[in-house]
Design an enzyme around this catalytic site. Structure first.
Site, PDB file in Angstrom:
ATOM      1  CE  LYS A 105     -42.594 -72.691 -14.948  1.00 46.34           C
ATOM      2  NZ  LYS A 105     -43.234 -73.891 -14.372  1.00 46.34           N
ATOM      3  N   GLY A 217     -36.144 -79.777  -0.692  1.00 42.19           N
ATOM      4  CA  GLY A 217     -36.794 -78.538  -1.141  1.00 42.19           C
ATOM      5  C   GLY A 217     -38.011 -78.301  -0.267  1.00 42.19           C
ATOM      6  N   GLY A 219     -40.232 -75.469  -0.203  1.00 42.06           N
ATOM      7  CA  GLY A 219     -41.085 -74.342  -0.600  1.00 42.06           C
ATOM      8  C   GLY A 219     -42.531 -74.802  -0.542  1.00 42.06           C
ATOM      9  CG  ASN A 220     -46.961 -74.210  -2.668  1.00 41.21           C
ATOM     10  OD1 ASN A 220     -47.264 -75.272  -3.214  1.00 41.21           O
ATOM     11  ND2 ASN A 220     -47.872 -73.405  -2.167  1.00 41.21           N
ATOM     12  CB  ALA A 221     -44.193 -78.541  -4.133  1.00 43.45           C
ATOM     13  N   GLY A 222     -42.978 -78.744  -1.241  1.00 40.88           N
ATOM     14  CA  GLY A 222     -42.352 -79.561  -0.209  1.00 40.88           C
ATOM     15  C   GLY A 222     -43.080 -79.470   1.127  1.00 40.88           C
TER      16      GLY A 222
HETATM   17  N1  GLU Z   1     -45.947 -73.552 -11.809  1.00 44.94           N
HETATM   18  C1  GLU Z   1     -46.758 -74.732 -11.718  1.00 44.94           C
HETATM   19  C2  GLU Z   1     -46.175 -75.838 -12.583  1.00 44.94           C
HETATM   20  O1  GLU Z   1     -45.010 -75.882 -12.886  1.00 44.94           O
HETATM   21  C3  GLU Z   1     -48.217 -74.446 -12.002  1.00 44.94           C
HETATM   22  C4  GLU Z   1     -48.513 -73.896 -13.367  1.00 44.94           C
HETATM   23  C5  GLU Z   1     -49.920 -73.379 -13.534  1.00 44.94           C
HETATM   24  O2  GLU Z   1     -50.714 -73.515 -12.610  1.00 44.94           O
HETATM   25  O3  GLU Z   1     -50.191 -72.842 -14.601  1.00 44.94           O
HETATM   26  O4  GLU Z   1     -46.851 -76.772 -12.917  1.00 44.94           O
END
Ligand code: GLU
Length: 416
Positions: A105, A217, A219-222
């Protein structure tokens, strides 16, 4: 160690799984810490003529199962400990869906809401100049996360390819489709989560076609969860949504499509026509069937988890629930779909994106959906069966599945 330090939480969760699995001391200790981490200072020329220095991080947590993989967050509260925790969770995430990748990350401490497009581009390029040599399709592959976008991935890929003088689309995922992105990557995190909710309903014998749901939330996921919940489950009533500026609710149901349009147009969910305000805290305690925490870490704690009334909690965010809250929810028989399972759809389609980049041959949307569904459904049932067999809460079961896989890879490599 305060309970709210996300890395301390990640270690505590691992400790519990290690004990249950009877993991040897060396493997346990190895998995408690990042394999490698980078701290960088990023000078960026600002629009007003000054130069600002941003702090950036990349943590390569564990590469036993393959190159490290995970998103980049741009957030004012980003610290090395949030990035370490998120990198650990990526390690368990790639393992739970059984894709041949490790966990990593990255992050930059910044407030993207205060940056112009030009400043964002220069920050993205500065990050790659600093960290790029440690990245690559066989090393470590970033992707979008909180406040980072396909456009930012595009600038990063361009900077990387400019430095190495070759095409390397697989060095980063979540790219726009026109430059090597995958069909279906945009909504993959939410889609994978809703597939898990569908499977949870089967094992719990619940009919969710008229279920009520709430999303914390937006954002994208929500946003994608708002519409996909109804599409995949065949109906449902969206009771409430919130974002960092507050929430809205309507007991008769909010229109998910109109809600997303309102957020995109105004930048917030508040003020949605026909809704009443609700706080983030009250949303988590609403009477509803499915609750989607889709914001940040540490939202469900020892204090409020006793008041959660949802039957299913599908964690689209990373780390929304503390270990103390896990126990409370388990005792209340709330069915928690833990973060690194619930939100693994994003990294799964990132993996598909890399595969397509390597072959330089691209799949249809239907192929992506079908392959994602298979991976998520298999992962869900592996964790559910572990929970039943070992009589543990769902997060611990998911940890046991993942940690056993990563530990096996470490052993086979002769590391422990
Ligand atoms: N940021 C996303 C996660 O937390 C996707 C990570 C990725 O696609 O490498 O799973």
């Amino acid at each position: 160690m305060t309970e709210m330090n996300p890395f301390a939480i990640a270690q505590e969760q691992l400790d519990e799984a290690a004990e249950k699995l009877g993991l040897d001391a060396a493997t346990h200790e190895l998995l408690r810490w990042p394999m490698r981490e980078y701290h960088v200072s990023l000078p960026v020329k600002m629009d007003n003529g000054t130069t600002k220095i941003f702090k950036g991080y990349r943590v390569q947590y564990n590469a036993a199962r393959g190159p490290t993989k995970g998103g980049l967050r741009w957030h004012p509260e980003e610290t090395i400990d949030t990035v370490r925790a998120l990198a650990a969770w990526m390690t368990w995430k790639t393992a739970v869906v059984d894709i041949p990748l490790g966990g990593g990350k990255g992050g930059v401490t910044c407030n993207p809401k205060e940056l112009s497009e030009g400043e964002k581009e220069r920050l993205a390029r500065a990050y790659i100049r600093a960290i790029g040599p440690q990245l690559g399709v066989h090393r470590d592959v970033p992707a979008p996360d909180v406040y980072t976008t396909p456009q930012i991935m595009a600038w990063m890929m361009d900077e990387y390819e400019t430095i190495v003088g070759e095409s390397h689309p697989g060095m980063i995922t979540g790219k726009p489709i026109a430059i090597g992105g995958s069909q279906g990557r945009g909504d993959a995190t939410a889609r994978g989560g809703v597939y898990c909710v569908r499977e949870a309903a089967k094992v719990l014998n619940l009919d969710l076609s008229n279920a009520s749901y709430a999303i914390q939330g937006f954002g994208n996921a929500g946003q994608f969860a708002a519409t996909l919940h109804r599409e995949i489950l065949g109906g449902g009533k969206l009771l409430a949504v919130s974002d960092s500026r507050g929430g809205v609710m309507n007991a008769a149901g909010l229109d998910p499509e109109a809600m997303v349009r309102h957020k995109l147009e105004t930048g917030a969910v508040k003020g949605f026509p026909g809704s009443e305000p609700i706080t983030n805290e009250a949303l988590l305690e609403l009477e509803c069937d499915v609750l989607y925490p889709a914001a940040l870490e540490g939202m469900l704690t020892e204090k409020n988890s006793g008041d959660v009334k949802a039957k299913i909690v599908c964690e689209l965010a990373n780390g929304p629930t503390t270990p103390a809250a896990d126990k409370v929810l388990h005792d209340k028989k709330v069915y928690v779909i833990p973060d690194f399972l619930a939100n693994a759809g994003g990294v799964t389609v990132s993996y598909f994106e890399q595969v397509q980049n390597t072959y330089n041959y691209y799949w249809t949307l239907e192929e992506v959906y079908e392959k994602l569904d298979q991976r998520m459904t298999t992962a869900f049932h592996a964790c559910h069966e572990m929970a039943m067999k070992s009589k543990v809460h769902n997060r611990l079961a998911a940890y046991m599945v993942s940690v056993a896989r990563v530990a096996e890879a470490c052993k086979l490599r002769g590391w422990v």
